[in-house]
Design a protein around this motif. Structure first.
Motif, PDB file in Angstrom:
ATOM      1  N   MET A  48       0.830  -1.216   0.000  1.00  0.00           N
ATOM      2  CA  MET A  48       0.000   0.000   0.000  1.00  0.00           C
ATOM      3  C   MET A  48       0.855   1.253   0.000  1.00  0.00           C
ATOM      4  N   LYS A  49       0.606   2.122  -0.947  1.00  0.00           N
ATOM      5  CA  LYS A  49       1.336   3.399  -1.005  1.00  0.00           C
ATOM      6  C   LYS A  49       0.787   4.327   0.070  1.00  0.00           C
ATOM      7  N   ILE A  50       1.682   4.938   0.809  1.00  0.00           N
ATOM      8  CA  ILE A  50       1.258   5.832   1.883  1.00  0.00           C
ATOM      9  C   ILE A  50       1.249   7.277   1.387  1.00  0.00           C
ATOM     10  N   ARG A  51       0.204   7.994   1.766  1.00  0.00           N
ATOM     11  CA  ARG A  51       0.096   9.407   1.383  1.00  0.00           C
ATOM     12  C   ARG A  51       1.255  10.183   2.006  1.00  0.00           C
ATOM     13  N   LYS A  52       1.938  10.969   1.182  1.00  0.00           N
ATOM     14  CA  LYS A  52       3.166  11.620   1.667  1.00  0.00           C
ATOM     15  C   LYS A  52       2.884  12.774   2.619  1.00  0.00           C
ATOM     16  N   CYS A  53       1.876  13.597   2.297  1.00  0.00           N
ATOM     17  CA  CYS A  53       1.547  14.694   3.200  1.00  0.00           C
ATOM     18  C   CYS A  53       0.034  14.884   3.196  1.00  0.00           C
ATOM     19  N   ALA A  54      -0.459  15.585   4.193  1.00  0.00           N
ATOM     20  CA  ALA A  54      -1.909  15.716   4.377  1.00  0.00           C
ATOM     21  C   ALA A  54      -2.596  16.282   3.135  1.00  0.00           C
ATOM     22  N   ARG A  95      -1.678   6.964   6.489  1.00  0.00           N
ATOM     23  CA  ARG A  95      -1.044   5.953   7.345  1.00  0.00           C
ATOM     24  C   ARG A  95      -2.017   5.536   8.453  1.00  0.00           C
ATOM     25  N   LYS A  96      -2.805   6.493   8.927  1.00  0.00           N
ATOM     26  CA  LYS A  96      -3.776   6.236   9.990  1.00  0.00           C
ATOM     27  C   LYS A  96      -4.741   5.092   9.611  1.00  0.00           C
ATOM     28  N   SER A 132       8.345   1.221   4.631  1.00  0.00           N
ATOM     29  CA  SER A 132       9.466   1.979   4.060  1.00  0.00           C
ATOM     30  C   SER A 132       8.991   3.421   3.942  1.00  0.00           C
ATOM     31  N   ARG A 133       9.774   4.273   3.304  1.00  0.00           N
ATOM     32  CA  ARG A 133       9.416   5.686   3.224  1.00  0.00           C
ATOM     33  C   ARG A 133       8.074   5.880   2.511  1.00  0.00           C
TER      34      ARG A 133
END
Ligand code: ATP
Length: 362
Positions: free
Chosen positions: A45-51, A59-60, A86-87
């Motif tokens: 799953m790709k995580i959102r980099k910023c709000a 990530r929540k 990872s990042r």
């Protein structure tokens, strides 16, 4: 904030294999543990980099899915083994479920007696009942999320997957959320009322209805029509599709299609319903005579698969187009995940529904 394994890369411990499936924002691949050779499923799953970013998942939300899975250790629920971060992405290492979807397994059969379908329904009730005993609602129960661990055994085992919309209730908490797939959601979701684990039991009713008849109880020509059929409890057991269905099966469904969520049958009660657990000889005989409307079921399943591929291609194209042309209005993958259209015609695309009904509050 939950801490995942950031010290190692998933590739250090697992060899990454073929794609098994894709969701709105996750890709699931077969992975092989390097030390033991054991096969697992890796959900990337790709995580959102910023709000402010609209791509990837917060990530929540991943933390919530992980927390739910860590609580649920049950033979009819997909198990979580490990989590890597990872990042840019989080990888869930999950039990590999290799038997495919329950509906596809059934659609391959020539015929199916109700007694055989009941064995599957019982396992679904056991898994859902366990979840509910932990105060967790799945909130996205539908045929795509009911899989089989291995279809080549005499009694294949049900595995419930995809806890991306699941919620764990805190004592006294009021939780409202407009999410799910129109065909399978109960009136309280549409009316944006406080939810409970009873949401899942309505979905179990829809799954049972489809399994027995090959028709979807509230399906309209558009999503709007489907939603208004649900709120009006507009469904019937028409003779054309239910001629081979037992009266007990219909009673089981009727006890799930109850507007008042407090009165709706629970998973625990469902396990003691005479359709699942007959008490008299007459009840056993009635069940034994009844069968599934296979011709119609096969037709329903073929159409369902076609729609799934269509929706997936449509969403990929839309995301690609929007990303290229107009970045600011691209729908977050998470939004696509929260509400999926299943209307008959495609004049109004899933996104219209997303715009209308999203948001989640606790
Ligand atoms: P959604 O779009 O419904 O939110 P998602 O992005 O959370 O879905 P999943 O539904 O969890 O993704 O997985 C996508 C697909 O990958 C599933 O439909 C299924 O075909 C496959 N899959 C998921 N988990 C497993 C598993 N443990 N073993 C085998 N295949 C799996």
């Amino acid at each position: 904030m939950a801490v995942f394994n950031t010290l190692q890369n998933v590739e250090d411990l697992y060899e990454i294999g073929d794609v098994l499936g894709s969701g709105h924002y996750a890709q699931v691949r077969e992975v092989r543990e390097r030390t033991s050779g054991v096969l697992w499923a890796g959900k990337f799953m790709k995580i959102r980099k910023c709000a402010s970013s609209r791509m990837g998942i917060e990530r929540k939300s991943v933390e919530k899915e992980v927390e739910v899975l860590q609580t649920l250790q049950h033979t009819n629920i997909m198990a979580l083994k490990d989590v890597f971060e990872s990042r840019a992405e989080v990888v869930l290492v999950l039990e590999l479920i290799s038997g495919g979807e329950l509906f596809d397994f059934i659609a391959e059969k020539e015929n199916l007696m109700e007694t055989e379908a009941i064995e599957f329904m019982k396992q679904i009730l056991l898994g859902v009942g366990f979840m509910h005993s932990k105060q967790i609602g799945h909130f996205d129960l539908k045929p795509e999320n009911i899989m089989l661990s291995d279809k080549n055994t005499p009694n294949p085992r049900i595995k419930i997957i995809d806890f991306g919309l699941a919620h764990r209730f805190q004592t006294g908490e009021e939780y409202k959320c407009m999410s799910g797939t129109p065909q399978y959601i109960p009136p309280e979701v549409i009316n944006y009322e406080p939810l409970s684990t009873a949401v899942d039991m309505w979905s179990v009713g829809v799954i049972t209805y489809i399994l027995l008849s090959g028709t979807s109880p509230f399906q309209g020509c558009t999503d709007e029509e489907t939603l208004s059929n649900i709120v009006a409890l507009n469904y019937e057991f028409d003779d054309q599709h239910f001629s081979k269905t037992s009266a007990m099966a219909k009673d089981f469904i009727q006890k799930l299609f109850v507007i008042d969520k407090i009165e709706r049958m629970t998973a625990e009660e469902g396990l003691f319903h005479p359709w699942i657990k007959p008490l008299t000889r007459k009840q056993v005989d009635n069940r034994n005579r009844a069968s599934i409307n296979m011709k119609n079921f096969k037709r329903f399943n073929a159409k369902r698969k076609w729609k799934m591929s269509y929706n997936m291609v449509w969403m990929c194209n839309r995301l690609r187009r929007l990303n290229g042309v107009c970045k600011t209005v691209a729908p977050a993958a998470e939004e696509l995940r929260q509400c999926e259209s299943d209307q008959e015609d495609n004049d109004i695309k899933p996104a219209s529904l997303i715009r209308r009904r999203l948001s989640s509050t606790s």
